[in-house]
Design an enzyme around this catalytic site. Structure first.
Site, mmCIF file in Angstrom:
data_model
loop_
_atom_site.group_PDB
_atom_site.id
_atom_site.type_symbol
_atom_site.label_atom_id
_atom_site.label_comp_id
_atom_site.label_asym_id
_atom_site.label_seq_id
_atom_site.Cartn_x
_atom_site.Cartn_y
_atom_site.Cartn_z
ATOM 1 N N HIS A 241 -5.866 -0.442 -7.015
ATOM 2 C CA HIS A 241 -5.149 -0.594 -5.735
ATOM 3 C C HIS A 241 -4.343 -1.897 -5.718
ATOM 4 O O HIS A 241 -4.077 -2.469 -4.655
ATOM 5 C CB HIS A 241 -6.114 -0.655 -4.526
ATOM 6 C CG HIS A 241 -6.847 0.611 -4.238
ATOM 7 N ND1 HIS A 241 -8.144 0.629 -3.801
ATOM 8 C CD2 HIS A 241 -6.466 1.909 -4.291
ATOM 9 C CE1 HIS A 241 -8.543 1.872 -3.603
ATOM 10 N NE2 HIS A 241 -7.528 2.678 -3.895
ATOM 11 N N ARG B 38 -17.134 8.288 -3.658
ATOM 12 C CA ARG B 38 -17.715 7.479 -4.746
ATOM 13 C C ARG B 38 -18.785 6.553 -4.207
ATOM 14 O O ARG B 38 -18.661 6.021 -3.100
ATOM 15 C CB ARG B 38 -16.636 6.611 -5.413
ATOM 16 C CG ARG B 38 -15.543 7.395 -6.083
ATOM 17 C CD ARG B 38 -14.588 6.454 -6.837
ATOM 18 N NE ARG B 38 -13.353 7.137 -7.106
ATOM 19 C CZ ARG B 38 -12.145 6.677 -6.756
ATOM 20 N NH1 ARG B 38 -12.021 5.523 -6.156
ATOM 21 N NH2 ARG B 38 -11.071 7.378 -7.034
ATOM 22 N N ARG C 146 3.896 5.037 -10.432
ATOM 23 C CA ARG C 146 2.595 4.410 -10.245
ATOM 24 C C ARG C 146 1.754 4.753 -11.479
ATOM 25 O O ARG C 146 1.589 5.942 -11.800
ATOM 26 C CB ARG C 146 1.921 4.962 -8.998
ATOM 27 C CG ARG C 146 0.533 4.409 -8.845
ATOM 28 C CD ARG C 146 -0.213 5.093 -7.735
ATOM 29 N NE ARG C 146 -1.519 4.468 -7.581
ATOM 30 C CZ ARG C 146 -2.603 5.110 -7.191
ATOM 31 N NH1 ARG C 146 -2.535 6.385 -6.880
ATOM 32 N NH2 ARG C 146 -3.748 4.488 -7.072
ATOM 33 N N ASN D 206 4.353 9.241 -7.754
ATOM 34 C CA ASN D 206 2.918 9.006 -7.860
ATOM 35 C C ASN D 206 2.305 10.334 -8.296
ATOM 36 O O ASN D 206 2.115 11.237 -7.482
ATOM 37 C CB ASN D 206 2.389 8.556 -6.493
ATOM 38 C CG ASN D 206 0.909 8.244 -6.525
ATOM 39 O OD1 ASN D 206 0.230 8.516 -7.514
ATOM 40 N ND2 ASN D 206 0.410 7.683 -5.444
ATOM 41 N N GLU E 197 2.491 1.208 -0.517
ATOM 42 C CA GLU E 197 2.509 1.110 -1.976
ATOM 43 C C GLU E 197 3.844 1.579 -2.550
ATOM 44 O O GLU E 197 4.327 1.043 -3.539
ATOM 45 C CB GLU E 197 1.343 1.922 -2.561
ATOM 46 C CG GLU E 197 0.011 1.227 -2.307
ATOM 47 C CD GLU E 197 -1.197 2.114 -2.523
ATOM 48 O OE1 GLU E 197 -1.493 2.936 -1.632
ATOM 49 O OE2 GLU E 197 -1.841 1.987 -3.562
#
Ligand code: AMP
Length: 411
Positions: free
Chosen positions: A193, A254, A104, A12, A397
């Protein structure tokens, strides 16, 4: 791939970091490790700085975490350092047991609906998507190129954050803007996601003892980045992030949903540039913008001390979550479970309690004792009488990327 090649390295790659895990996907575990066993995990941070740091834990040997600090110039040097650490434990990347490297990749646009073996054309397409994922895809590309240079003979697989959401119906994915403009610039809702939403929705069905095709789940992935999805019978039908990961829930830094006119207003009235607004909404908004902290632990601590700014930030965060739970209940028609995951979702009991408070009419409730349990296992937090199950389902993940990668290369 040889019959004994059962390991997958998951990478990742961020702009200045690489997270990695080496997993054994041994399908028939006869005497060997069970499928999904982690052999090593680690992280390289602050790549390109004087104080780069590599933390490596060799789980296969039961060894302690090893940490080294010192300049690591770029992703190439980072991956070489990781390879050296793995070699020291007899898990080198030159091993014939390594089946593939799974990467990823944040943005796969509409083209990539499934994990994909990377060739030049695939890499070119990931590159073409850089304008819609300027913060993420370039780092992912660097990670792929670096891994290719290290093991050019090995399948490299891209697992896209957007893929799970490509089943969204057109009416959920399109913005209500001029179609020609949208199509010319590939402006639509992609969602992110996805590997987490896929994994957690499947695990939630498992927790309920049902097949994913039988259940409708609202997944709330609440980490530093946060997103919600509505999953009907195993397929995503709506999600809160859009063209970029900026849309939707209130996140660590965010803003999530905002009137787009705020952006013109800031440019016209406050004299801010495009980049200023980008930084404001992506890095200086959300919880950090509202109260100066993006860590939910710190926010809860401040609330306990009577800090009103922290309390308002928390209330805004929860209000947005509730709106999405309501909206996705309407989208799904029937909801079987609401599943909380990621750093905040898995650990912050007050967030879960507040998000579902007052939703009894919708069949949702939280059992305070069950909600207080701390565990790394999927678990229910709703009372038995609740019509809709509420659950905490830890995401994984890396395991999902390894499973998808291994399934592809061993098919
Ligand atoms: P993630 O992006 O999934 O790694 O989540 C990171 C976020 O999880 C952090 O910013 C924290 O706000 C939150 N977090 C982690 N542990 C806890 C905890 N014990 N209680 C509340 N929030 C937590």
């Amino acid at each position: 791939m040889t019959a004994t090649a059962t390991r997958v390295l998951v990478l990742n790659s961020g702009s200045s970091s690489v997270k990695y895990q080496l997993l054994d996907m041994n399908p028939d575990s006869g005497g060997g490790p069970a499928a999904g066993t982690r052999l090593a995990v680690g992280l390289v941070e602050r790549i390109g700085e004087e104080t780069s740091r590599l933390a490596h834990t060799p789980l296969a040997t039961g060894g302690d975490k090893r940490e080294t600090e010192g300049p690591i110039a770029d992703h190439g040097a980072a991956l070489k350092a990781v390879a050296a650490e793995l070699s020291a434990d007899g898990l080198g990347l030159d091993s014939p047991q390594l089946a593939a490297i799974g990467h990823r990749v944040v943005h796969g646009g509409l083209k990539f609906t499934a994990p994909t073996v990377i060739d030049d054309a695939v890499l070119a397409e990931i590159e073409r998507l850089v304008p819609v994922a300027p913060l993420h895809n370039p780092a992912n590309i660097t990670g792929i190129r670096t891994a290719q240079a290290l093991r050019p003979d090995l399948p490299q697989v891209a697992v896209f954050d957007t893929a799970f959401h490509t089943t969204m119906p057109e009416y959920a994915a399109r913005y209500a803007i001029d179609v020609a403009t949208a199509d010319a610039h590939r402006i639509r809702r992609y969602g992110f996601h996805g590997t987490s939403h896929a994994y957690v929705s499947r695990k939630t069905a498992e927790l309920l003892g049902k097949d994913p095709s039988e259940v409708n789940v609202i997944v709330l992935h609440l980490g530093n980045g946060a997103s919600a999805s509505a999953v009907a019978g195993g397929r995503c039908v709506d999600t809160s992030m859009g063209l970029t990961p900026l849309e939707g829930l209130v996140m660590g830094t965010r803003s999530g949903d905002i009137d787009p006119a705020v952006t013109f207003h800031l440019k016209r009235v406050a004299g801010m540039s495009e980049d200023d607004v980008d930084v404001l909404l992506n890095k200086k908004s959300g919880l950090v913008g509202l109260c100066g902290d993006n860590d939910m632990r710190e926010i809860r601590r401040r609330i306990d001390e009577g800090d009103e700014r922290a309390e308002l930030a928390f209330d805004i965060y929860i209000h947005r979550l509730k709106k999405y739970i309501g909206a996705y209940t309407a989208v799904l028609g029937r909801v079987d479970a609401v599943a909380f995951t990621a750093g905040v979702g898995e650990n912050a009991a007050p967030v879960r309690a507040a998000a579902l408070a007052g939703l009894e009419e919708m069949g949702l409730a939280v059992d305070a004792d069950l909600n207080a349990v701390r565990s790394g296992e999927p678990r229910l937090i709703s009372p038995e009488c609740a019509r809709v199950a509420a659950a905490v389902v830890p995401t994984d993940e890396e395991l999902e990327i390894a499973q998808q990668t291994y399934a592809l290369v061993s098919a």
